[in-house]
Motif scaffolding. Structure first.
Motif, mmCIF file in Angstrom:
data_model
loop_
_atom_site.group_PDB
_atom_site.id
_atom_site.type_symbol
_atom_site.label_atom_id
_atom_site.label_comp_id
_atom_site.label_asym_id
_atom_site.label_seq_id
_atom_site.Cartn_x
_atom_site.Cartn_y
_atom_site.Cartn_z
ATOM 1 N N UNK A 177 3.258 181.881 2.801
ATOM 2 C CA UNK A 177 2.306 181.186 2.132
ATOM 3 C C UNK A 177 2.246 180.695 0.424
ATOM 4 N N UNK A 178 3.251 182.254 -0.082
ATOM 5 C CA UNK A 178 3.349 181.874 -1.463
ATOM 6 C C UNK A 178 4.272 180.810 -1.724
ATOM 7 N N UNK A 179 5.380 180.663 -0.939
ATOM 8 C CA UNK A 179 6.325 179.562 -1.423
ATOM 9 C C UNK A 179 5.581 178.235 -1.153
ATOM 10 N N UNK A 183 5.170 175.414 -3.949
ATOM 11 C CA UNK A 183 5.885 173.992 -3.835
ATOM 12 C C UNK A 183 5.014 173.072 -4.010
ATOM 13 N N UNK A 184 3.861 173.323 -3.453
ATOM 14 C CA UNK A 184 2.955 172.246 -3.345
ATOM 15 C C UNK A 184 2.190 171.983 -4.769
ATOM 16 N N UNK A 185 1.981 173.167 -5.434
ATOM 17 C CA UNK A 185 1.402 172.967 -6.962
ATOM 18 C C UNK A 185 2.402 172.629 -7.930
ATOM 19 N N UNK A 186 3.750 172.895 -7.596
ATOM 20 C CA UNK A 186 4.569 172.283 -8.496
ATOM 21 C C UNK A 186 4.825 170.858 -8.182
ATOM 22 N N UNK A 187 4.665 170.223 -7.211
ATOM 23 C CA UNK A 187 4.661 168.835 -6.968
ATOM 24 C C UNK A 187 3.545 168.195 -7.531
ATOM 25 N N UNK A 188 2.577 168.715 -7.589
ATOM 26 C CA UNK A 188 1.609 168.138 -8.077
ATOM 27 C C UNK A 188 1.436 167.994 -9.649
ATOM 28 N N UNK A 189 2.167 169.055 -10.232
ATOM 29 C CA UNK A 189 2.216 168.924 -11.589
ATOM 30 C C UNK A 189 3.342 167.981 -11.863
ATOM 31 N N UNK A 190 4.467 167.660 -11.048
ATOM 32 C CA UNK A 190 5.380 166.657 -11.422
ATOM 33 C C UNK A 190 4.537 165.220 -11.301
ATOM 34 N N UNK A 191 3.702 165.100 -10.419
ATOM 35 C CA UNK A 191 3.169 163.787 -10.315
ATOM 36 C C UNK A 191 2.100 163.817 -11.379
ATOM 37 N N UNK A 192 1.264 164.682 -11.651
ATOM 38 C CA UNK A 192 0.106 164.675 -12.493
ATOM 39 C C UNK A 192 0.347 165.005 -14.091
ATOM 40 N N UNK A 193 1.300 165.890 -13.906
ATOM 41 C CA UNK A 193 1.517 166.345 -15.538
ATOM 42 C C UNK A 193 0.298 167.172 -16.185
ATOM 43 N N UNK A 194 -0.557 167.906 -15.273
ATOM 44 C CA UNK A 194 -1.690 168.685 -15.503
ATOM 45 C C UNK A 194 -1.022 170.086 -15.712
ATOM 46 N N UNK A 195 -1.223 170.682 -17.123
ATOM 47 C CA UNK A 195 -0.465 171.726 -17.412
ATOM 48 C C UNK A 195 -0.920 172.947 -16.633
ATOM 49 N N UNK A 196 -2.380 173.188 -16.082
ATOM 50 C CA UNK A 196 -2.794 174.221 -15.373
ATOM 51 C C UNK A 196 -2.007 174.453 -14.124
ATOM 52 N N UNK A 197 -1.580 173.289 -13.279
ATOM 53 C CA UNK A 197 -0.687 173.381 -12.066
ATOM 54 C C UNK A 197 0.656 174.258 -12.567
ATOM 55 N N UNK A 198 1.190 173.762 -13.559
ATOM 56 C CA UNK A 198 2.676 174.556 -13.902
ATOM 57 C C UNK A 198 2.393 175.879 -14.201
ATOM 58 N N UNK A 199 1.092 176.324 -15.120
ATOM 59 C CA UNK A 199 0.989 177.618 -15.149
ATOM 60 C C UNK A 199 0.713 178.461 -14.025
ATOM 61 N N UNK A 200 0.208 177.970 -12.985
ATOM 62 C CA UNK A 200 -0.346 178.494 -11.715
ATOM 63 C C UNK A 200 1.120 178.745 -10.944
ATOM 64 N N UNK A 201 2.059 177.819 -11.043
ATOM 65 C CA UNK A 201 3.359 178.067 -10.413
ATOM 66 C C UNK A 201 4.118 179.107 -11.107
ATOM 67 N N UNK A 202 4.193 179.177 -12.565
ATOM 68 C CA UNK A 202 4.850 180.386 -13.242
ATOM 69 C C UNK A 202 4.052 181.775 -12.850
ATOM 70 N N UNK A 361 -4.519 183.555 -4.015
ATOM 71 C CA UNK A 361 -3.755 182.264 -4.270
ATOM 72 C C UNK A 361 -4.021 181.262 -3.684
ATOM 73 N N UNK A 362 -4.689 181.465 -2.498
ATOM 74 C CA UNK A 362 -4.979 180.281 -1.675
ATOM 75 C C UNK A 362 -6.630 179.819 -2.296
ATOM 76 N N UNK A 363 -7.438 180.697 -2.885
ATOM 77 C CA UNK A 363 -8.374 180.327 -3.573
ATOM 78 C C UNK A 363 -8.468 179.420 -4.943
ATOM 79 N N UNK A 364 -7.339 179.993 -5.360
ATOM 80 C CA UNK A 364 -6.894 179.377 -6.728
ATOM 81 C C UNK A 364 -6.098 177.963 -6.341
#
Length: 576
Positions: A177-179, A183-202, A361-364
């Motif tokens: 589930x974590x992986x 990966x899902x939110x990393x792809x969203x960051x690469x597509x949208x360039x919204x910083x919260x997605x990257x911070x969430x992945x880190x 993680x799911x709720x976030x």
């Protein structure tokens, strides 16, 4: 079968179910870690029945803790049993298996290289072999700078295999589930360039490392050769996760915009947790683990309180964020209370962090999606509102221009030679323009233009030809000014241009230079080519000045341009 004293003998046969260690073990605290096996075997060693305790979680205690089990086989064949301590973060566990054949020594724990462990497993596990009727005494010497959680069970090999497979399956599902979320939110960051997605992945990455360290999977699969540092991974990774959680919260809740004072507090918290992260590397392990628990609780409580405040301010995604952090807080509190031996160690408290963090993680992830959709809706609404305002202003300006043109036509307020507005129309339009500038707080520019070299044309070619030149100048003014600007003839070879909604003094000067370049182009009239220049003075106002003063200021600036060499632009000093 089980007696209530410290020397109770536990009978084992083929049908014996898994046995909780607390029911059959005796314990002995050794704060100085000074007892040897021989000392523990003496008759006066003060072992106490574990069943008299609330649990086998001793918290953060100095030294070591001994456990003793008395076993006897009641089976007709050789039995193979597994003894498991279900807390993977114990530093070193030594088993002294004593029988008629002597002492069998083995060890396990997260500071023991995986290849050297008694049984290859994420938790400390030992194999116990009993011949028919054989009696054996087990001494477990547990040394750990972390929480001394010694809960576990004794079970047959068959039961252990099933139990172990179920445990690995549960952890595999959790990690999966974590992986997937990462990966899902990393792809969203690469597509949208919204910083919260990257911070969430880190944040997820650091937290996943702490969970892998906590459940022993990291030491088994990722850093199996770095055993001395394996127990250090938990405080370092979990404190790093606390730091990244605050960074993620600041970007997700956009506290810089919504809660500037809270944002400064969160920034200071980031600095404090950064210092704590460095301390977890340098401090003794037990202090590092205690600092980890304290830091995690402070960060979680602070972010939970921040999220509640953001809910009150209707920050996008704040409700789901608060619920997610409440789940993590519940798990963190249960884990910390168990680590400090304030509550017993059981399935819920042992895996509270994994359960709470999984839900969090799911709720976030849902909160990120909800926040993105809400921000998208707000942007679209703002864009529509801006379009409506722009359309309204264009309509107002168009109507104002139409009214001005109609009024000029009705009153014949045009210069008969050039077709431009005459002095009267200029005065009326300038008064209206000043009123609009004052109401809208917009910059207005008045440009006074005086032709250079026009008198020699009149003297050489006559006044009729001079009139043609003035008409051509008027035509060029119409060509180079904006549609919303008003060109007018003040008299003789002087012209005025009124420019509304000017962005800055530089923009006004740029427009004047464009007029200057257009006027400086040779004119071909009646087979003759002539050239006139111009000196331009500019006065600026936001509507608080009267028309006469503005024209006087522009006139003074124009004469300064002539005095400095002509064919140039000068701004009224000081600018309005």
């Amino acid at each position: 079968m089980l007696l209530p004293d410290a020397h109770a003998m536990t009978l084992l046969d083929d049908d014996t179910p898994p046995i909780d260690l607390q029911e059959v073990a005796a314990y002995l605290s050794d704060p100085q870690a000074s007892l040897s096996l021989t000392d523990a075997q003496t008759a006066n060693a003060p072992f106490l029945p574990a069943r008299e305790r609330r649990g086998l979680s001793f918290g953060y205690v100095p030294g070591v803790v001994w456990l003793r089990l008395e076993l006897q086989s009641a089976a007709s064949r050789t039995l193979h049993w597994r003894l498991e301590l279900n807390y993977a973060s114990l530093d070193e566990v030594r088993l002294y298996d004593i029988g008629a054949d002597g002492v069998r020594e083995s060890r396990s724990g997260d500071t023991v290289p995986y290849a050297e462990r008694s049984v290859g497993h994420r938790n400390p596990v030992f194999e116990i072999a009993l011949q028919p009727g054989e009696q054996r005494t087990l001494y477990l010497r547990v040394d750990s700078r972390g929480s001394m959680t010694l809960s576990g069970a004794l079970m047959s090999s068959r039961d252990f295999e099933q139990h172990s497979q179920n445990g690995y399956l549960a952890h595999a599902l959790y990690c999966g589930v974590l992986i997937a979320l990462g990966l899902y939110n990393l792809l969203l960051f690469l597509a949208l360039r919204e910083r919260p997605f990257l911070n969430y992945v880190l944040f997820m990455f650091a937290f996943a490392l702490s969970v892998l360290s906590l459940n022993g999977l990291g030491a088994q699969f990722l850093w199996s050769e770095a055993a001395p540092w394996s127990n250090r991974m938990l405080p370092v990774s979990l404190t790093a996760a606390a730091l990244l959680s605050v960074i993620f919260a600041r970007s997700f809740l956009d506290t810089h915009q919504w809660l500037p004072r809270w944002d400064r507090g969160l920034l200071m918290l980031c600095i404090a947790i950064g210092a704590a992260l460095l301390a977890t590397v340098l401090l003794p392990l037990q202090r590092a683990l205690q600092l980890m628990s304290l830091t995690g609780l402070i960060a979680t409580l602070t972010l939970l309180l921040t999220s509640f405040v953001c809910v009150g301010y209707r920050v996008p995604g704040a409700r789901l964020f608060a619920l997610a952090w409440l789940m993590l807080l519940t798990g963190a509190v249960l884990l910390a209370l168990r680590n400090f031996a304030l509550i017993p160690s059981n399935f819920l408290t042992l895996y509270a962090m994994q359960i709470g963090s999984g839900l969090e993680m799911i709720l976030l992830s849902f909160a990120l999606a909800a926040r993105f959709n809400e921000l998208k809706r707000q942007r679209e609404a703002a864009l529509q509102l801006n379009e409506q305002i722009l359309a309204q202003r264009v309509t107002e300006r168009t109507q104002a221009l139409e009214q001005a043109n109609q009024r000029l036509s009705e009153l014949a307020l045009q210069d008969p030679l050039t077709g431009l507005a005459n002095r009267t129309a200029l005065q009326q339009h300038l008064d209206l323009a000043l009123a609009r500038s004052l109401r809208r707080n917009e910059l207005l520019a008045v440009m006074l233009i005086d032709l250079d070299g026009f008198k020699p044309i009149n003297d050489q070619h006559g006044h009729g030809y001079g009139d043609l030149v003035l008409a051509e100048v008027a035509q060029r003014l119409r060509q180079y000014v904006r549609d919303t600007d008003l060109p007018a003839r003040l008299g003789g070879d002087e012209f005025v241009v009124i420019c509304e909604n000017v962005q800055s003094a530089e923009d006004a000067q740029d427009l004047a230079r464009r007029l200057l370049e257009g006027l400086d182009t040779p004119m071909h009239l009646e087979d003759r080519a002539v050239r006139v220049g111009a000196s331009i003075g500019i006065a600026l106002s936001r509507g608080a000045d009267d028309a006469t003063r503005l024209i006087r200021l522009a006139d003074a600036a124009m004469y300064r341009a002539k005095a400095e060499g002509r064919n140039r632009v000068r701004l009224a000093s000081p600018p309005i």
